[in-house]
Design a protein around this motif. Structure first.
Motif, PDB file in Angstrom:
ATOM      1  N   LEU A  88       0.857  -1.191   0.000  1.00 35.51           N
ATOM      2  CA  LEU A  88       0.000   0.000   0.000  1.00 35.51           C
ATOM      3  C   LEU A  88       0.890   1.237   0.000  1.00 35.51           C
ATOM      4  O   LEU A  88       1.723   1.412   0.880  1.00 35.51           O
ATOM      5  CB  LEU A  88      -0.924   0.015   1.221  1.00 35.51           C
ATOM      6  CG  LEU A  88      -1.857  -1.182   1.398  1.00 35.51           C
ATOM      7  CD1 LEU A  88      -2.799  -0.945   2.571  1.00 35.51           C
ATOM      8  CD2 LEU A  88      -2.649  -1.474   0.122  1.00 35.51           C
ATOM      9  N   GLN A  89       0.677   2.112  -0.986  1.00 36.63           N
ATOM     10  CA  GLN A  89       1.562   3.246  -1.188  1.00 36.63           C
ATOM     11  C   GLN A  89       0.815   4.575  -1.156  1.00 36.63           C
ATOM     12  O   GLN A  89       1.237   5.554  -1.765  1.00 36.63           O
ATOM     13  CB  GLN A  89       2.290   3.097  -2.527  1.00 36.63           C
ATOM     14  CG  GLN A  89       3.058   1.794  -2.641  1.00 36.63           C
ATOM     15  CD  GLN A  89       3.695   1.609  -3.995  1.00 36.63           C
ATOM     16  OE1 GLN A  89       4.197   2.566  -4.586  1.00 36.63           O
ATOM     17  NE2 GLN A  89       3.677   0.386  -4.504  1.00 36.63           N
ATOM     18  N   GLY A  90      -0.293   4.585  -0.422  1.00 37.22           N
ATOM     19  CA  GLY A  90      -1.080   5.802  -0.303  1.00 37.22           C
ATOM     20  C   GLY A  90      -2.562   5.512  -0.449  1.00 37.22           C
ATOM     21  O   GLY A  90      -3.193   5.939  -1.411  1.00 37.22           O
ATOM     22  N   VAL A  91      -3.118   4.792   0.515  1.00 37.06           N
ATOM     23  CA  VAL A  91      -4.551   4.460   0.501  1.00 37.06           C
ATOM     24  C   VAL A  91      -5.289   5.394   1.444  1.00 37.06           C
ATOM     25  O   VAL A  91      -4.884   5.577   2.599  1.00 37.06           O
ATOM     26  CB  VAL A  91      -4.788   2.983   0.894  1.00 37.06           C
ATOM     27  CG1 VAL A  91      -6.273   2.719   1.121  1.00 37.06           C
ATOM     28  CG2 VAL A  91      -4.245   2.059  -0.184  1.00 37.06           C
ATOM     29  N   ASN A  92      -6.362   5.986   0.929  1.00 41.61           N
ATOM     30  CA  ASN A  92      -7.201   6.897   1.704  1.00 41.61           C
ATOM     31  C   ASN A  92      -8.650   6.452   1.618  1.00 41.61           C
ATOM     32  O   ASN A  92      -9.139   6.121   0.534  1.00 41.61           O
ATOM     33  CB  ASN A  92      -7.080   8.323   1.161  1.00 41.61           C
ATOM     34  CG  ASN A  92      -5.676   8.867   1.286  1.00 41.61           C
ATOM     35  OD1 ASN A  92      -5.283   9.343   2.338  1.00 41.61           O
ATOM     36  ND2 ASN A  92      -4.904   8.788   0.208  1.00 41.61           N
ATOM     37  N   LEU A  93      -9.331   6.441   2.767  1.00 46.35           N
ATOM     38  CA  LEU A  93     -10.751   6.095   2.821  1.00 46.35           C
ATOM     39  C   LEU A  93     -11.434   6.984   3.852  1.00 46.35           C
ATOM     40  O   LEU A  93     -10.827   7.345   4.854  1.00 46.35           O
ATOM     41  CB  LEU A  93     -10.978   4.635   3.256  1.00 46.35           C
ATOM     42  CG  LEU A  93     -10.333   3.489   2.493  1.00 46.35           C
ATOM     43  CD1 LEU A  93     -10.525   2.200   3.281  1.00 46.35           C
ATOM     44  CD2 LEU A  93     -10.935   3.364   1.107  1.00 46.35           C
ATOM     45  N   ALA A  94     -12.701   7.293   3.601  1.00 39.67           N
ATOM     46  CA  ALA A  94     -13.547   7.934   4.612  1.00 39.67           C
ATOM     47  C   ALA A  94     -14.866   7.185   4.618  1.00 39.67           C
ATOM     48  O   ALA A  94     -15.626   7.246   3.647  1.00 39.67           O
ATOM     49  CB  ALA A  94     -13.752   9.413   4.304  1.00 39.67           C
ATOM     50  N   VAL A  95     -15.108   6.433   5.668  1.00 39.61           N
ATOM     51  CA  VAL A  95     -16.282   5.560   5.757  1.00 39.61           C
ATOM     52  C   VAL A  95     -17.346   6.226   6.608  1.00 39.61           C
ATOM     53  O   VAL A  95     -17.119   6.499   7.794  1.00 39.61           O
ATOM     54  CB  VAL A  95     -15.889   4.182   6.337  1.00 39.61           C
ATOM     55  CG1 VAL A  95     -17.113   3.303   6.524  1.00 39.61           C
ATOM     56  CG2 VAL A  95     -14.854   3.506   5.442  1.00 39.61           C
ATOM     57  N   GLU A  96     -18.498   6.471   6.001  1.00 36.36           N
ATOM     58  CA  GLU A  96     -19.589   7.132   6.708  1.00 36.36           C
ATOM     59  C   GLU A  96     -20.445   6.109   7.444  1.00 36.36           C
ATOM     60  O   GLU A  96     -20.718   5.021   6.927  1.00 36.36           O
ATOM     61  CB  GLU A  96     -20.457   7.923   5.724  1.00 36.36           C
ATOM     62  CG  GLU A  96     -19.699   9.019   4.982  1.00 36.36           C
ATOM     63  CD  GLU A  96     -19.079  10.027   5.928  1.00 36.36           C
ATOM     64  OE1 GLU A  96     -19.787  10.502   6.849  1.00 36.36           O
ATOM     65  OE2 GLU A  96     -17.874  10.337   5.760  1.00 36.36           O
ATOM     66  N   ALA A  97     -20.863   6.438   8.642  1.00 35.28           N
ATOM     67  CA  ALA A  97     -21.673   5.535   9.464  1.00 35.28           C
ATOM     68  C   ALA A  97     -22.993   5.223   8.779  1.00 35.28           C
ATOM     69  O   ALA A  97     -23.606   6.082   8.130  1.00 35.28           O
ATOM     70  CB  ALA A  97     -21.928   6.166  10.832  1.00 35.28           C
ATOM     71  N   GLY A  98     -23.427   3.967   8.907  1.00 34.13           N
ATOM     72  CA  GLY A  98     -24.713   3.546   8.386  1.00 34.13           C
ATOM     73  C   GLY A  98     -24.744   3.274   6.899  1.00 34.13           C
ATOM     74  O   GLY A  98     -25.815   3.099   6.317  1.00 34.13           O
ATOM     75  N   ARG A  99     -23.556   3.209   6.272  1.00 35.35           N
ATOM     76  CA  ARG A  99     -23.489   2.989   4.831  1.00 35.35           C
ATOM     77  C   ARG A  99     -22.599   1.787   4.517  1.00 35.35           C
ATOM     78  O   ARG A  99     -21.828   1.327   5.364  1.00 35.35           O
ATOM     79  CB  ARG A  99     -22.954   4.232   4.121  1.00 35.35           C
ATOM     80  CG  ARG A  99     -23.902   5.426   4.245  1.00 35.35           C
ATOM     81  CD  ARG A  99     -23.302   6.705   3.730  1.00 35.35           C
ATOM     82  NE  ARG A  99     -23.164   6.767   2.282  1.00 35.35           N
ATOM     83  CZ  ARG A  99     -24.139   7.096   1.431  1.00 35.35           C
ATOM     84  NH1 ARG A  99     -25.353   7.369   1.888  1.00 35.35           N
ATOM     85  NH2 ARG A  99     -23.928   7.158   0.124  1.00 35.35           N
ATOM     86  N   VAL A 100     -22.719   1.295   3.290  1.00 39.19           N
ATOM     87  CA  VAL A 100     -21.827   0.240   2.801  1.00 39.19           C
ATOM     88  C   VAL A 100     -20.813   0.893   1.869  1.00 39.19           C
ATOM     89  O   VAL A 100     -21.171   1.440   0.823  1.00 39.19           O
ATOM     90  CB  VAL A 100     -22.593  -0.864   2.049  1.00 39.19           C
ATOM     91  CG1 VAL A 100     -21.606  -1.886   1.470  1.00 39.19           C
ATOM     92  CG2 VAL A 100     -23.585  -1.558   2.961  1.00 39.19           C
TER      93      VAL A 100
END
Length: 235
Positions: free
Chosen positions: A19-31
């Motif tokens: 992994l060379q730069g992984v970004n995620l933003a996971v919102e509550a209540g969603r898939v």
């Protein structure tokens, strides 16, 4: 509300920079679905979040708390359930024993979650006294998901739930994920685009260890060029 924030994580397996730069933003209540070709880093991303393959750099923030560097069992106790690609069940234990072993706190709420899981997966009721190694592939996957859900987890990480399953079983798993979404937040790694598009709300695409796209599932469904470029789906 952002439940999970992954910021520029860098993960190595031995000498290989996966992994060379992984970004995620996971919102509550969603898939949130993570897509990408084989070898893009999807499974390593889940393992990095879970602390099984710890990143060497970057940040992982869960429910407002920096969990980077914590051990996997500590992360699990904070409220993250993990369904690995190989399902991770105990083949020599029965379905009942697998479920009991997964439970962190035996209380009424846990019992209610177990009953809900068995309603989602009635095959597990039928196979309750059967050993894990004697289950079908679909039943093993159902058991793995049920084990992760039975605890009071705010987030489930599910890796390739449709892998190797017959289409009719995939439909059952899809329906179950949609029901689970009403009770928890899910990050899903999935190669089956039909399944992913049927359950996903938000999408991240990984390519060669980088996040190269983020958007909604509605956006990506109609973007044939994007699907061809990063997922190998023919137009």
């Amino acid at each position: 509300m952002t439940l999970l924030q992954v910021e520029n994580i860098q993960t190595y397996i031995d000498q290989f920079h996966i992994l060379q730069g992984v970004n995620l933003a996971v919102e509550a209540g969603r898939v949130t679905v993570i897509l990408g070709r084989n070898g893009a880093g999807k499974t390593t991303t889940l393992r990095s979040i879970m602390g099984l393959t710890p990143p060497r750099a970057g940040r992982v923030v869960f429910d407002g708390r920096d969990i980077q560097g914590m051990q996997a069992h500590t992360i699990a106790r904070l409220g993250i359930g993990y369904v690995p690609e190989d399902q991770g069940i105990f083949k020599d234990l029965t379905v009942e024993e697998n479920m009991k072993l997964a439970i962190r706190k035996a209380d009424t709420a846990t019992q209610e979650r177990q009953e809900f899981a068995l309603e989602l997966f009635p095959d597990l009721k039928i196979a309750w006294k059967r050993k894990g190694g004697n289950l079908s592939g679909g039943q093993k996957q159902m058991l793995s998901i049920a084990r992760a859900f039975v605890n009071d987890n705010k987030l489930l990480l599910i890796d390739e739930p449709s892998k190797g399953l017959a289409p009719i079983v995939v439909e059952k798993v899809m329906a179950a994920i949609l029901e689970l979404k009403k009770r928890t937040t899910i990050v899903l790694v999935e190669q089956n685009f039909i399944m992913a598009s049927g359950v996903g709300d938000d999408v991240y695409i990984l390519d060669d260890g980088h996040t190269v796209y983020q958007g909604t599932m509605a956006d990506i469904r109609g973007d044939e060029e994007l699907k061809k470029k990063y997922l190998g789906i023919a137009i």
